[in-house]
Design an enzyme around this catalytic site. Structure first.
Site, PDB file in Angstrom:
ATOM      1  N   SER A 158       1.071  -1.152   0.197  1.00 13.49           N
ATOM      2  CA  SER A 158       0.089   0.044  -0.103  1.00 13.49           C
ATOM      3  C   SER A 158       0.930   1.172   0.065  1.00 13.49           C
ATOM      4  O   SER A 158       1.915   1.345   0.672  1.00 13.49           O
ATOM      5  CB  SER A 158      -0.859   0.016   1.370  1.00 13.49           C
ATOM      6  OG  SER A 158      -1.851   1.212   1.175  1.00 13.49           O
ATOM      7  N   GLN A 186      -2.268   0.996  -4.560  1.00 11.86           N
ATOM      8  CA  GLN A 186      -2.030  -0.217  -3.741  1.00 11.86           C
ATOM      9  C   GLN A 186      -1.809  -1.447  -4.753  1.00 11.86           C
ATOM     10  O   GLN A 186      -2.616  -1.468  -5.876  1.00 11.86           O
ATOM     11  CB  GLN A 186      -2.745  -0.537  -2.454  1.00 11.86           C
ATOM     12  CG  GLN A 186      -4.590  -0.429  -2.913  1.00 11.86           C
ATOM     13  CD  GLN A 186      -5.169  -0.416  -1.548  1.00 11.86           C
ATOM     14  OE1 GLN A 186      -5.012   0.508  -0.806  1.00 11.86           O
ATOM     15  NE2 GLN A 186      -6.173  -1.425  -1.194  1.00 11.86           N
ATOM     16  N   ASP A 208      14.895   5.028 -10.597  1.00  9.25           N
ATOM     17  CA  ASP A 208      14.638   5.060  -9.087  1.00  9.25           C
ATOM     18  C   ASP A 208      15.042   3.750  -8.862  1.00  9.25           C
ATOM     19  O   ASP A 208      14.075   2.809  -8.116  1.00  9.25           O
ATOM     20  CB  ASP A 208      13.122   5.453  -9.050  1.00  9.25           C
ATOM     21  CG  ASP A 208      13.053   5.671  -7.438  1.00  9.25           C
ATOM     22  OD1 ASP A 208      14.014   5.986  -6.923  1.00  9.25           O
ATOM     23  OD2 ASP A 208      11.835   5.842  -7.200  1.00  9.25           O
TER      24      ASP A 208
END
Length: 688
Positions: free
Chosen positions: A244, A249, A418
């Protein structure tokens, strides 16, 4: 009948007045040469029309030119001149009022009635939220950093203890402010080229703990995104989320054909909350950059705008779907290789060591993303799995991940931007999977070649070549001291050459070039940050892994794959084809130049102000000078004429020179208003 006649007369009068007001407003906007608001123009025109009517009526009575019953005692032509001059000067007064209003409250700075009505509810919510954010900052002791003229936190006047204390306060304030501000802090933690190390380290620990949304809301969101009930698309769908986050989520599911997938669904209301917080963040960033020295030095408005654009992309899952497909293609090309020893990205019969999950576009959309499920554990929580792998396998995994990243950056041009441990999955059979492709960078071929040249120059201990490659990669200012930059780059190379080089070298280079005034394009900055964040991930896989040393060894074969003889031949061919027509005409042109030189006919023509912007600047400057001279001359002539004691009189007490002076004064004042408008508008543009 009389009632109808009265209504028609009233309607005609109303239409006449409205038309007059619009005409005056349009004329005022035209004369001022600026986009003055229609509403304020009409209101000022109505006010000036009323004032002119009142002054004219009283003036005619006081001068004895009219009787109380409205009849004239002077010639109609004289009365007409008085009426025209009265309304003309009312118009000039209105222009002056509009000019003052534009200086104090420019058009657009205050919302119109309709926009204000629509934004009233949103404005109240944003104002409450903005006040709440400011209160959080003050509560954590950041009030001094937000005041006008504040210079911290730039690290230059703070001790290390004070830096750590203020960094912790900033981290706690962002944590309390909510998920959007937590994400902003996490983004700032990667900008070690801008922030002191204490602040970057503190912000890197930010975590957003978000409870999952209720299943009833998630079920409705999934069904709405699919356009059909869940059981018509999935054989099984787990109500309990696997993870989540602030925006969405992830749930486990199984397709109708039995394939296991994960479903990423956007949290209900996430977009509205994020947009509100982004508006607050932008408002706060503008205030900080306007009022504080450290805000201007960091360029917080640009940081906030870049973050807002990135987060809005994250809200659109179709972007992540396209990014995932692009990364899969990049890794597939890397796995195919060209036969070099470093291209064995797969084990025979075992599949690729670094994988990107497949996606299902037919089930995905703006708020829903369905992708292949990779069984494993995020690297940050995979200590037990890693402990079951021997050192050779772990070192090989680290090398594979670095090779895959360099393949994406240097060859494919599309890369995961990332790669922190939470976005790298370790499977039970000792493989890696890349997750969360919402943040992806892209580099064109010139930037990829320049970045590869930087790595090769570092490997060759060549500061000159490294500096040239950096200048090709970045945007250099006109006053750059290249020799000084070369020496600084050489010091960085020597510093990290044999002392266990790490990703800190990329951070040092990044800070070096920004201190030198070089502008770093956003995608190049994303590539630098990728290597910086990759270091921690590689160290978890293999604690002894040397990022820069491995990058040196890996980059050379990758660059050879980019700069191949075939590729160079294709570039030379395309370049020659583009130059072929010019080369064909070259002998004829050379012969003409030679004959002109021999005959003394060679001339060189230089066209001054050839660029349209240069001509526009010169034209505007001439117009402004001419308008200023005419305005000054008209006003001076008007003063002389009005103050003249002699001259013919139109009627007793009204000199012809006074009438001409009033008319010239009108012309001079209008021109003076235009000159002032141009002057203030030019100064405002220069400030921006």
């Amino acid at each position: 009948m009389q009632v109808v006649s009265g209504l028609l007369v009233g309607l005609f009068g109303l239409v006449f007045i409205v038309g007059m007001l619009l005409l005056l407003a349009a004329t005022a906007r035209r004369v001022m040469g600026a986009p003055v608001g229609w509403i304020r123009s009409a209101v000022v025109a109505l006010a000036m029309l009323s004032v002119a009517s009142w002054v004219l009526t009283g003036g005619l009575l006081d001068a004895g030119w009219s009787r109380p019953d409205g009849t004239l005692t002077v010639a109609p032509g004289v009365a007409l001149v008085a009426v025209v001059l009265a309304f003309a000067w009312a118009f000039v007064l209105g222009l002056c009022v509009l000019l003052v209003l534009e200086l104090l409250v420019p058009t657009g700075s205050v919302p119109g009635p309709w926009r204000a009505f629509r934004g009233l509810r949103q404005g109240r919510r944003e104002t409450r939220r903005y006040t709440q954010i400011l209160g959080i900052g003050v509560r954590h002791g950041l009030g001094g950093a937000l005041t006008r003229g504040a210079r911290q936190p730039d690290g230059s006047r703070l001790s290390r203890t004070d830096q750590r204390r203020q960094a912790a306060a900033l981290r706690d304030a962002l944590s309390d402010a909510g998920v959007t501000f937590v994400k902003f802090g996490q983004m700032l933690s990667t900008r070690r080229d801008l922030l002191p190390a204490a602040f970057a380290d503190a912000l890197a620990t930010l975590q957003s703990e978000v409870p999952p949304a209720p299943w009833s809301q998630v079920e409705a969101a999934v069904a709405g995104a699919l356009g059909r009930p869940i059981d018509q698309a999935f054989a099984d769908f787990s109500p309990e989320p696997l993870a989540s986050a602030s925006v969405g989520q992830v749930h486990a599911a199984r397709l109708l054909d039995g394939r296991d997938v994960v479903v990423k669904v956007q949290r209900p209301g996430a977009r509205a909350q994020v947009e509100t917080d982004l508006a607050i963040l932008g408002r706060l960033a503008r205030r900080i950059e306007r009022d504080t020295a450290w805000g201007r030095s960091l360029g917080v408005v640009d940081l906030a705008d870049g973050f807002a654009a990135s987060l809005r992309e994250e809200l659109d899952y179709t972007v992540e779907l396209e990014n995932t497909l692009a990364l899969r293609a990049a890794l597939a090309r890397g796995a195919a290789g060209d036969g070099s020893p470093d291209d064995d990205a797969t084990d025979p019969g075992a599949g690729p060591r670094v994988r990107v999950p497949d996606v299902y576009p037919e089930l995905s959309g703006t708020t829903l993303l369905v992708m292949e499920r990779l069984d494993g554990v995020p690297l940050g929580r995979a200590a037990d799995v890693l402990s079951g792998l021997d050192d050779v396998v772990r070192a090989d995994l680290a090398s594979r991940l670095l090779t895959a990243t360099l393949e994406q950056v240097l060859v494919a041009g599309t890369f995961h931007a990332d790669l922190h441990p939470g976005n790298v999955l370790v499977t039970v059979d000792g493989r890696l999977g890349l997750l969360d492709m919402g943040s992806v960078g892209r580099l064109g071929e010139p930037d990829r070649l320049a970045l590869a040249a930087v790595l090769l120059a570092v490997d060759a201990d060549d500061a000159v070549a490294a500096t040239d490659a950096l200048l090709e990669l970045l945007d250099a200012p006109a006053d750059l001291d290249v020799r000084r930059l070369e020496r600084a780059v050489g010091q960085v190379i020597v510093r990290f050459r044999g002392a266990g080089a790490s990703g800190a070298m990329f951070t040092a280079l990044f800070r070096l070039v920004t201190d030198a005034g070089l502008a770093v394009p956003s995608q190049v900055a994303a590539a630098f940050r990728t290597f910086t964040s990759l270091e921690g991930t590689l160290r978890l896989l293999d604690p002894g892994f040397d990022l820069v040393a491995a990058a040196r060894a890996t980059a050379q074969p990758l660059v050879r794959r980019v700069v191949t003889p075939e590729g160079l031949r294709e570039r030379a061919t395309s370049l020659f084809l583009g130059l072929a027509p010019e080369l064909e005409r070259l002998p004829r042109r050379l012969a003409k130049i030679t004959s002109d030189v021999e005959a003394g006919r060679l001339t060189v023509t230089v066209r001054s102000f050839a660029h349209p912007e240069d001509r526009a600047f010169l034209t505007g400057l001439v117009q402004q000078v001419v308008s200023t001279v005419i305005a000054a001359a008209a006003v001076v002539a008007a003063v002389v004429l009005v103050s003249a004691d002699s001259g013919p009189e139109l009627v007793e007490g009204l000199s012809l020179f006074a009438v001409l002076g009033a008319a010239l004064g009108f012309v001079g004042t209008v021109l003076a208003v235009r000159v002032l408008v141009f002057a203030f508008r030019g100064s405002a543009a220069r400030r921006e």
